[in-house]
Scaffold this active site. Structure first.
Site, short mmCIF file in Angstrom:
data_model
loop_
_atom_site.label_atom_id
_atom_site.label_comp_id
_atom_site.label_asym_id
_atom_site.label_seq_id
_atom_site.Cartn_x
_atom_site.Cartn_y
_atom_site.Cartn_z
N CYS A 174 -21.93 37.07 -19.93
CA CYS A 174 -21.54 35.83 -20.62
C CYS A 174 -20.73 36.12 -21.88
CB CYS A 174 -22.79 35.02 -20.95
SG CYS A 174 -22.53 33.69 -22.14
N GLY A 175 -19.51 35.59 -21.95
CA GLY A 175 -18.64 35.79 -23.11
C GLY A 175 -19.21 35.22 -24.39
N HIS A 176 -19.83 34.03 -24.31
CA HIS A 176 -20.42 33.41 -25.49
C HIS A 176 -21.59 34.25 -26.01
CE1 HIS A 176 -17.97 29.85 -25.17
NE2 HIS A 176 -18.36 29.65 -23.92
N CYS A 177 -22.35 34.86 -25.08
CA CYS A 177 -23.47 35.72 -25.48
C CYS A 177 -22.95 36.96 -26.21
CB CYS A 177 -24.28 36.14 -24.25
SG CYS A 177 -24.96 34.77 -23.30
#
Length: 498
Positions: free
Chosen positions: A61-64
């Site tokens: 996950c990029g946001h993570c």
């Protein structure tokens, strides 16, 4: 509780290391302050803490990935708090961890939860996602749920014209009513700010001679404050939730309205939305009439929003609306059904909403145009043809629900073409696709939680979700095992008609 993302203001945290501890600095920098949890240690570790924060993440996950350094920095700072605040992470994508992730209703990444009292109370984290904001938010959340207000200066500092504040006025800080107020504050602290006072004179609005016990809610809209003398906890929760919602929520580019827009869309109530150009000469007439109608239905499970066209492009895309239909009103109920009136004028609002409440308005369905030519191997389905081509076709239909921007969908497309070509001589089998972002999908029939979602509906009406390998051979094998002759359906249909 509605789940919303309300960002609080930032506070600079000064963190100094003494010269005497310089020798330990390199070790401190390499140490990970975020605790790693998994299915084997999660329950025992959480049970030991009165207050702990857990990030449910996925490695891809990029946001993570963006959150990770901020979360680690916040964990480092909060480890020195008194008492320390523990931040943990949990790989929700790991197969053995998925059962716990489901238990905590993790539907996207990252999901951050605040767990209190050994995990017996679970609340959504609704603060910022950068280190200093995380620290400020969690220090407040880990402290007392309600703070005492002793002076007018303190009251003026915390009564903000852009937020909700709930204040309990008491002759003394003891007894059942004060305990119930404390319970209310604990339950709703993630969404609202709370204070308590012995003297109503320090409060900026309301009866200054009141001695209580009473609860006074301050808000930046409508009547600006409202009192309640009901101290049953459930009744207090209902009072706060209902009175903290504007009679009409405004949706434009002004950030002060954004928290209330989030609260509006997170509400379980039926939603009425009026979209128009706020610069139109008729704006005041629309606003006046819309407020009248909203006041008429207040407390009747119908909430109202006015959206400026300029700020509402996302809503237009979601509902499949066009600007030439403005001014328009759309109502969405809890089943996802929508009811729509285009080019409405102020004097039509009252009667149209009444017609909706009386059940005299037909549902509106977002649908792409029916294709004039539909001769590709994979047939195109739209909302207006879903019944005829899939649900009542009398054939065996393998249906892909996709999104145009989805990379997995693009990868699957040529495979479905091969499947369709391989089965083109089987007149009882149809391979089809529908753009689930551009067409209303009946939620009671299809559960779309990601893209692509694949379903097979046999000619006898058996509906199965396909979760096997996405290869030509596996899909064809699945279809052949679950198909039924179309003639069976036709014969049964004739018997039913007879």
């Amino acid at each position: 509780m509605a789940s919303s993302t309300i960002w609080m203001s930032l506070l600079l945290i000064v963190f100094a290391v003494s010269a005497a501890a310089a020798a330990d600095e390199s070790e401190s920098e390499s140490k990970e302050f975020v605790v790693t949890l998994d299915h084997s240690n999660f329950t025992d570790f959480v049970a030991k803490h009165k207050f702990i924060v857990v990030e449910f993440y996925a490695p891809w996950c990029g946001h993570c990935k963006k959150l990770a350094p901020e979360y680690e920095k916040a964990a480092s700072i909060l480890s020195t708090s008194d008492p320390p605040v523990v931040l943990a992470k949990f790989d929700a994508n790991e197969e053995q961890n998925k059962a716990l992730s489901s238990e905590f209703d993790v539907k996207g990444f990252p999901t951050i939860k605040i767990l209190r009292y050994g995990g017996s109370v679970v609340q959504e984290y609704k603060g910022p996602r950068e280190a200093e904001g995380i620290v400020t938010y969690l220090k407040k959340q880990s402290g007392p749920a309600s703070s005492e207000i002793k002076s007018s200066e303190e009251a003026n500092f915390i009564v903000d014209d852009n937020k909700i504040l709930v204040v309990g006025v008491f002759p003394e800080f003891s007894g059942e009513k004060f305990e119930n107020f404390t319970t209310l504050a604990e339950r709703l602290r993630a969404d609202y700010e709370f204070g308590h006072t012995l003297d109503a004179k320090v409060l900026p609005r309301g009866d200054s001679s009141a001695t209580g016990p009473l609860v006074r809610l301050f808000k930046p809209f409508d009547e600006l404050f409202v009192d309640s003398e009901e101290f049953d906890v459930d009744a207090l929760v209902k009072f706060v939730e209902e009175t903290s919602t504007p009679t009409v929520t405004l949706f434009n580019k002004d950030p002060k309205h954004h928290p209330f827009v989030i609260k509006y869309f997170n509400s379980p109530s039926v939603k009425a939305m009026l979209f128009l150009n706020f610069s139109t000469e008729q704006f005041d007439a629309f606003k006046s009439k819309y407020h009248e109608v909203a006041q008429l239905y207040k407390g009747k499970d119908l909430i109202f929003l006015m959206g400026d066209v300029e700020a509402s492009q996302g809503a237009f895309q979601y509902f499949g609306l066009k600007e030439e239909q403005v001014p328009l009103i759309i109502i969405q109920n809890n089943d996802g059904e929508k009811f729509f009136k285009a080019n409405i004028v102020p004097d039509q609002i009252t009667s149209w909403v009444k017609d909706f409440k009386d059940g005299n308005v037909q549902p509106y369905r977002k649908s792409e145009p029916i294709p004039e030519v539909n001769n590709e191997p994979v047939k195109v389905v739209v909302a207006d043809t879903l019944q005829d081509m899939v649900l009542k076709s009398g054939k065996n239909v393998f249906l892909e629900l996709y999104a145009p921007w989805c990379g997995h969908c693009k990868k699957l497309a040529p495979i479905l073409d091969e499947v369709a070509l391989s089965l083109e001589n089987d007149a009882d089998v149809v391979i089809a696709k529908i753009d689930a972002t551009a067409n209303d999908i009946p939620s009671g029939v299809f559960a779309v939680k990601g893209y692509p979602t694949l379903y097979f509906r046999s000619s006898t009406g058996n509906l199965l979700q396909y979760d096997g390998d996405r290869t030509k051979e596996d899909i064809i094998d699945f279809i052949k095992k679950n198909r039924a002759p179309a003639a069976t359906v036709k014969q049964e249909s004739r018997k039913e008609e007879l």
